[in-house]
Design an enzyme around this catalytic site. Structure first.
Site, PDB file in Angstrom:
ATOM      1  N   HIS A 112       5.263   5.788  11.804  1.00 22.71           N
ATOM      2  CA  HIS A 112       4.741   5.696  10.441  1.00 22.71           C
ATOM      3  C   HIS A 112       3.826   6.923  10.251  1.00 22.71           C
ATOM      4  CE1 HIS A 112       3.565   4.142   6.674  1.00 22.71           C
ATOM      5  NE2 HIS A 112       3.319   2.883   6.987  1.00 22.71           N
ATOM      6  N   LYS A 171      25.871  -4.680  -0.338  1.00 19.13           N
ATOM      7  CA  LYS A 171      27.347  -4.746  -0.286  1.00 19.13           C
ATOM      8  C   LYS A 171      27.873  -4.093   0.990  1.00 19.13           C
ATOM      9  CE  LYS A 171      27.520  -4.089  -5.302  1.00 19.13           C
ATOM     10  NZ  LYS A 171      27.791  -3.065  -6.319  1.00 19.13           N
ATOM     11  N   ARG A 173       0.797  -1.213   0.000  1.00 20.37           N
ATOM     12  CA  ARG A 173       0.000   0.000   0.000  1.00 20.37           C
ATOM     13  C   ARG A 173       0.836   1.272   0.000  1.00 20.37           C
ATOM     14  NH1 ARG A 173      -2.884  -4.029   1.708  1.00 20.37           N
ATOM     15  NH2 ARG A 173      -0.914  -4.633   2.612  1.00 20.37           N
ATOM     16  N   THR A 174       1.771   1.372   0.938  1.00 24.31           N
ATOM     17  CA  THR A 174       2.496   2.635   1.099  1.00 24.31           C
ATOM     18  C   THR A 174       3.300   2.926  -0.164  1.00 24.31           C
ATOM     19  OG1 THR A 174       2.631   2.107   3.432  1.00 24.31           O
ATOM     20  CG2 THR A 174       3.991   3.928   2.682  1.00 24.31           C
TER      21      THR A 174
HETATM   22  C1  NCD Z   1       1.985  -1.361   8.161  1.00 22.31           C
HETATM   23  C2  NCD Z   1       3.486  -1.140   8.298  1.00 22.31           C
HETATM   24  O1  NCD Z   1       4.252  -1.394   7.391  1.00 22.31           O
HETATM   25  O2  NCD Z   1       3.845  -0.686   9.377  1.00 22.31           O
HETATM   26  N1  NCD Z   1       1.490  -1.410   6.864  1.00 22.31           N
HETATM   27  C3  NCD Z   1       1.286  -0.257   6.161  1.00 22.31           C
HETATM   28  O3  NCD Z   1       2.167   0.536   5.966  1.00 22.31           O
HETATM   29  N2  NCD Z   1       0.045  -0.011   5.710  1.00 22.31           N
HETATM   30  C4  NCD Z   1       1.420  -2.380   9.074  1.00 22.31           C
HETATM   31  C5  NCD Z   1       1.947  -3.775   9.067  1.00 22.31           C
HETATM   32  O4  NCD Z   1       2.884  -4.125   8.374  1.00 22.31           O
HETATM   33  O5  NCD Z   1       1.376  -4.572   9.819  1.00 22.31           O
END
Ligand code: NCD
Length: 380
Positions: free
Chosen positions: A162, A111, A80-81
């Site tokens: 995040h 490396k 998604r991100t």
């Molecule tokens: C999450 C992450 O990568 O922290 N996913 C996301 O970015 N939507 C949550 C997860 O990995 O569980």
């Protein structure tokens, strides 16, 4: 980029405190949600996201980032991100996109190159205007921001933060419930290792009268420093075990579900084994230590997965207006039968990632015609 202050140095890595926005996003790094000190700033960003949403829905071709370059450097898996940043860059008409979704194996990190050198290499080799970074180290974005001349956007750093997920999550709550105040938010799952819930919980304290129910098995509790931060900001925090979810569902406005993050258990076991062995760990060697860590990590994981599943029967106890959110991916904690229930907001939540990331990119690059100023924040 050196807009914030260098604070201290741990293990030769500079710890960098990113600047608060103070009304302007232009040229700033996005490292953590603590940078949002004014509620008005996030509200303005949401108004920009509303405009981006309108553009996407109407099929308007935007050119905000014409002539700009964006690099996406992902050292951890992402669906998604990564794809929403990538689409946001394209929908804003950027001229150049450098996308490396598998930095661990395809970049010189394989490396042994340091993050400092990789960031420098990307800046020099590509002349991009902003770098989006996902990395397993908690301090990675801070470190990159210290060395980079262009803004760094944290797309997930270790187990710590995040911020862009928190922004899209709060935008979703505002869209779905029409308010940011007086909310009871129940977060369930891996509160210890999850980074999305930590950032969202902190960002939610921009609202008044926020009450958190943190539901998890004892070994996956929210770290105390996060609870302290939330309480200091005036939020109420209550912790409970998974079987207590039923008791709090009736008062919940937002049920935020997360998966148990299996990938961190081996890391934790390895750290503990090395700490316990001290100098002896060097004699035993990495391979043998990893073998032991995998066994110990699996043991921790088994204690952690105690089988909470959100299904339609459980949702009968919920308020009619309650929404179910999840940063995704899910690995069984929300039954597929919930997907068609109007309360299931997790797919709409994903789409909001596109609008809010478009808004962020445009605001940081100062390319959208959005005047930000500290005393009179407005969108035209
Ligand atoms: C999450 C992450 O990568 O922290 N996913 C996301 O970015 N939507 C949550 C997860 O990995 O569980």
């Amino acid at each position: 980029m050196p807009l914030g202050q260098e604070q201290e140095t741990i293990d030769q890595k500079p710890i960098f405190n990113a600047e608060p926005f103070k009304g302007s996003f232009c040229g700033k790094d996005i490292i953590s949600v603590e940078q949002f000190t004014l509620r008005k700033e996030i509200e303005v960003l949401f108004e920009v996201a509303d405009r981006m949403k309108q553009s996407v829905e109407e099929g308007e071709i935007r050119k905000d980032l014409k002539g700009c370059g964006v690099a996406l450097l992902f050292y951890q898996p992402s669906t998604r991100t990564f794809s929403s940043f990538s689409a946001a860059v394209q929908k804003l008409g950027a001229s150049c996109q450098i996308s490396i979704p598998d930095m661990e194996s395809f970049s010189s990190a394989a490396k042994g190159e340091s993050l400092k050198d990789t960031i420098e290499a990307i800046e020099q080799a590509t002349a991009v205007d902003v770098i989006v970074l996902r990395h397993p180290e908690d301090s990675s974005s801070q470190e990159a921001a210290h060395f980079a001349k262009v803004p760094i956007i944290n797309a997930g750093s270790g187990r710590l933060a995040h911020p862009t997920q928190a922004i899209l999550d709060l935008y979703t709550i505002r869209e779905e419930l029409g308010r940011m105040d007086g909310l009871t938010v129940t977060m369930i799952g891996d509160l210890k290792n999850g980074r999305t819930i930590k950032s969202l919980a902190k960002l939610l304290t921009l609202g008044d009268g926020i009450r958190f129910n943190f539901i998890s098995p004892p070994i996956l509790r929210m770290p105390e420093e996060v609870n302290n931060y939330l309480r200091q900001k005036g939020a109420k925090v209550i912790e409970g075990n998974s079987e207590e979810l039923r008791d709090v569902l009736g008062e919940t406005d937002v049920l935020y579900v997360t998966r148990v993050q299996e990938e961190w258990f081996v890391h934790q076991a390895m750290r503990e084994i090395k700490e316990a062995l001290g100098e002896k760990a060097k004699i035993i060697g990495e391979d043998k230590l990893l073998e032991a860590a995998k066994i110990l990590g699996e043991g921790y994981y088994q204690q952690a997965v105690e089988g909470y599943v959100i299904d339609l029967e459980l949702l009968e106890r919920a308020k009619e207006k309650m929404i179910v959110m999840h940063p995704l991916p899910r690995v069984g904690e929300i039954a597929y039968e919930v997907d068609d229930n109007p309360r299931a907001a997790y797919f709409r939540q994903m789409r909001n990632g596109l609008y809010t990331r478009m808004a962020l990119l445009a605001a940081i690059l100062g390319k959208a015609k959005i005047p930000f100023c500290s005393n009179n924040l407005s969108v035209v």
